[in-house]
Structure formats: structure tokens, C-alpha cells
Design a protein around this motif. Structure first.
Motif, PDB file in Angstrom:
ATOM      1  N   ASP A 150      33.135  39.036  40.288  1.00 31.07           N
ATOM      2  CA  ASP A 150      34.186  39.294  41.280  1.00 31.07           C
ATOM      3  C   ASP A 150      34.357  38.146  42.279  1.00 31.07           C
ATOM      4  O   ASP A 150      33.382  37.642  42.825  1.00 31.07           O
ATOM      5  CB  ASP A 150      33.875  40.596  42.020  1.00 31.07           C
ATOM      6  CG  ASP A 150      34.115  41.799  41.128  1.00 31.07           C
ATOM      7  OD1 ASP A 150      34.719  41.627  40.046  1.00 31.07           O
ATOM      8  OD2 ASP A 150      33.706  42.907  41.517  1.00 31.07           O
ATOM      9  N   HIS A 178      40.913  39.401  36.764  1.00 29.51           N
ATOM     10  CA  HIS A 178      39.838  38.848  35.925  1.00 29.51           C
ATOM     11  C   HIS A 178      40.413  37.962  34.817  1.00 29.51           C
ATOM     12  O   HIS A 178      39.847  36.921  34.487  1.00 29.51           O
ATOM     13  CB  HIS A 178      39.004  39.977  35.317  1.00 29.51           C
ATOM     14  CG  HIS A 178      37.869  40.414  36.202  1.00 29.51           C
ATOM     15  ND1 HIS A 178      36.884  39.559  36.632  1.00 29.51           N
ATOM     16  CD2 HIS A 178      37.556  41.622  36.735  1.00 29.51           C
ATOM     17  CE1 HIS A 178      36.008  40.213  37.383  1.00 29.51           C
ATOM     18  NE2 HIS A 178      36.403  41.469  37.470  1.00 29.51           N
ATOM     19  N   HIS A 230      42.915  44.289  39.957  1.00 33.93           N
ATOM     20  CA  HIS A 230      41.636  43.598  39.792  1.00 33.93           C
ATOM     21  C   HIS A 230      41.423  43.161  38.328  1.00 33.93           C
ATOM     22  O   HIS A 230      40.916  42.071  38.056  1.00 33.93           O
ATOM     23  CB  HIS A 230      40.525  44.566  40.225  1.00 33.93           C
ATOM     24  CG  HIS A 230      39.157  43.995  40.164  1.00 33.93           C
ATOM     25  ND1 HIS A 230      38.607  43.257  41.180  1.00 33.93           N
ATOM     26  CD2 HIS A 230      38.211  44.055  39.196  1.00 33.93           C
ATOM     27  CE1 HIS A 230      37.385  42.885  40.843  1.00 33.93           C
ATOM     28  NE2 HIS A 230      37.114  43.363  39.644  1.00 33.93           N
TER      29      HIS A 230
END
Ligand code: KG4
Ligand code: ZN
Length: 348
Positions: free
Chosen positions: A316, A130, A126
Motif C-alpha cells: 500500500d 494497485h 484502491h
């Protein structure tokens, strides 16, 4: 032929369509990205309104919401793009960092779909996702550049030396910058999600309260947010104890400047030290208007190019997961179907 034999014989396509799936926190997201750079469609189903009732993300509520939403998110993205399951060339999915139960929903769905379509499964961090949002924001962006990561769980200055290789120059020694925003929001009585609410309140205030400038000029590229957070808490408690009124908006504004100026300054320092002419910013805090304004202004004065993903690509989303997945796809870095979810992953 079993699944792995099939996957290992697949040719690497030049312009693959990658389905990204993200379920690490409170957004169930799916996206279709072509060639690692072009978003064909996105669908995000959020449980943040439900979570706000509890003042933060409740893991069990998040897991249940993902279970309800994951298939709708994927079907929704396919429908928007006018594509079928058979058009998908690979599936990139967040395996960590995040809430374990939440991650497992997206990961299990991705494994089953990859198996049934006989396409590669690509487990994606994750945090790296980003940073990869920058490749969607600027389709011509190529390393090297300085990567400034400002999220809820991480704060780091990196040199992105190559698509796969990040050199960590420094990070936070305690709280992450987004975490500091969330904690300060709670102290100021603002509701979840904290970051955007602190930003909105700060717009009505002035930067006129002296707060510690964390590790300014010290600590290389490291950061420390716990002292700043404590200073905000102490400021409020001292006024509360004396029954004195204070301007919450000024406190929010002063905190925001102290928290973000240092990020901008250290990223620019890194660009200068490493003779790199581009800074890319990623993570939820990169959605902050003050940060965006400051880095744009300061970099313009120094002829440094800034890549700032549009706000929905800072928070997100699954397109960033597909973008990072593409980097792994071209290197045939496919995952095993035994891939497990991880609460923590390191940036480099
Ligand atoms: O990057 P992210 O998804 O976190 C991790 O992946 O760890 O972003 C969430 C964080 C939260 O801490 C949230 O408060 C912060 O980003 N955030 C903001 C803003 N929007 C989101 N912080 C400051 N200003 C904003 N506008
Ligand atoms: Zn995130």
C-alpha cells in the motif's frame, strides 16, 4: 462562484501535480505525483507494529492511527518535494475498498483540503490503484497489457485494454492469494504481516510436500485458494495429532510454490491467448521474491516484457492512488464532495 463552478472551469493541465492520499488499511500514505508518472515525494506512516501485537489489523486502532497521522503524512510529502499546498492541482484519495473507518479519515481530509484549495477531488479505487502502480514503474507503459493483480483482497487476470478499461479474464472463486498467505502464516505460528513472514520461512525450505495445484489447467483464468489453505491446515493437524515433527519451512515453501506458480502460468497463458507482449503485476503479493523471480524467468523465455513495480509500490502506498487519479483527472472524472467510503468495490 461555488466550489463546483470553479472546478468545472479549471483547465486540464498537461503535467498536473496530484496529491494522493491512502488510508484503507494500516498505512497512512501521501504522495505527490507529476503527470501521472513521476513520483516527486512520498510519506508513509504505518501502524503495523501496533497492529502486530493483535495478530492483524484492528479497525479502530487503524482509524485512530490515521487520524493522528494524515496531516503529518501530507505535510511530510510536501516538505520532501519542496512544494506548497498551492502547488497541488488535484487530490486523489482512496474511497474503497478497505476498512470503513480508516477510509473515512483520508476521505474527509481530502474533501476538506480539495474544498479549501478549490482543486478537484478524485475518488480512486484502491484495487485499480494497485494496478496503476505499473505506470510509475515503467513510465513508457501503454495499454494493452495483461494485468495480474495479486493482493490481500483480490486475485485477478485482466487485459488492460485502455487506461480506463479493464477486461476481467478471471479471478478467485474463494480466498484471495494474499489472504491465503495470511491464513497460512497464522497456521504456521508466524506473526503479522503474514505474507513476508511466509516468504522468509520458505527461503529455508524446499518444495517437497505435495499440495493441490488449484485449478491448474481448469477453470479458465479462475483461481481457488481455499482448498490449498485447507490442505496446509490438514497437513499440520495430522502431524500434530500423531505427535510427529514436520519441517515448517518445507510446508511454507511448498505452499508458496503452489500458490504462486499458477498465477504466473495463467498470466502467461493470457498474454499468449490475447497476443499481448507485456504483463504488469500489482498488489502486495507482487512484493514476493519467488513470484518476481518466476515471472521474470518464465517471461524472458517467451520474450514477454514484465513490469514489476519496486516492492514499496506493490504494497500500500499513495503514489499508486495519484497515478490512477491522473487517469481520471485527464478525463475530468471528478468526484462530488458527497463521495462516501465503500468497504467493497469491484475491479471492473
Ligand atoms: O495488495 P495489498 O495491499 O492487499 C489489498 O489491497 O487487498 O497487500 C496485502 C497483502 C497481504 O495479504 C500480505 O500478506 C501480502 O499482500 N503480501 C505478501 C508479501 N508482502 C505482502 N504475500 C506474499 N509475499 C510477500 N512478500
Ligand atoms: Zn492494498
Amino acid at each position: 462562484m461555488d466550489y463546483f463552478e470553479k472546478i468545472n472551469q479549471l483547465p486540464i493541465k498537461e503535467n498536473p501535480i496530484i496529491l494522493g492520499i491512502e488510508s484503507s488499511c494500516d498505512e497512512t500514505a501521501a504522495a505527490l505525483v507529476q503527470g501521472g508518472r513521476v513520483i516527486l515525494a512520498q510519506e508513509i506512516i504505518s501502524s503495523s507494529v501496533e497492529q502486530a501485537k493483535y495478530g492483524g489489523v484492528v479497525p479502530e486502532i487503524a482509524s485512530r492511527a490515521h487520524t493522528d497521522a494524515v496531516s503529518d503524512a501530507v505535510n511530510g510529502a510536501l516538505k520532501k518535494a519542496g512544494l506548497k499546498f498551492s502547488d497541488i492541482d488535484a487530490i486523489a484519495v482512496t474511497y474503497g475498498a478497505g476498512l470503513l473507518g480508516a477510509l473515512l479519515v483520508g476521505l474527509s481530509y481530502a474533501k476538506a483540503l480539495a474544498f479549501s484549495l478549490s482543486v478537484p477531488l478524485i475518488g480512486v479505487s484502491h484495487i485499480r490503484g494497485h494496478m496503476a502502480a505499473a505506470y510509475l514503474a515503467d513510465t513508457e507503459l501503454k495499454p494493452p497489457f495483461i494485468g495480474l493483480l495479486a493482493s490481500g483482497g483480490h486475485t485477478a487476470v485482466t487485459v488492460v485494454e485502455d487506461y480506463q478499461k479493464l477486461k476481467l479474464l478471471g479471478g478467485t472463486l474463494d480466498d484471495a492469494v494474499g489472504e491465503a498467505f495470511d491464513k497460512v502464516a497464522r497456521v504456521l505460528g508466524l506473526s503479522y504481516p503474514g505474507g513476508p513472514n511466509v516468504e522468509n520461512l520458505a527461503k529455508q525450505g524446499q518444495n517437497n510436500i505435495a499440495l493441490p495445484k488449484m485449478l491448474k489447467g481448469l477453470g479458465g483464468y479462475n483461481f481457488s485458494y481455499s482448498g490449498l489453505k485447507t490442505a496446509v491446515i490438514n497437513y499440520k493437524h495430522q502431524r500434530d495429532q500423531k505427535g510427529e515433527d514436520f519441517n515448517k519451512a518445507d510446508l511454507a515453501c511448498s505452499f508458496q510454490s503452489a500458490a504462486l506458480d499458477i498465477l504466473v502460468d495463467k498470466a502467461i497463458e493470457a498474454a499468449t491467448e490475447y497476443s499481448v507482449h507485456t504483463i504488469a503485476v500489482g498488489g502486495g503479493v507482487a512484493a514476493n521474491g519467488y513470484l518476481r523471480e518466476q515471472i521474470t524467468k518464465k517471461c524472458a523465455n517467451r520474450s514477454i516484457k514484465v513490469v514489476l513495480p519496486p516492492k514499496p509500490l506493490c504494497t500500500d502506498n499513495a503514489a499508486m492512488i495519484a497515478a490512477e487519479g491522473y487517469i481520471k483527472y485527464v478525463n475530468r472524472e471528478f468526484s462530488d464532495l458527497t463521495l462516501n467510503a465503500k468497504a467493497q468495490v469491484s475491479l471492473v
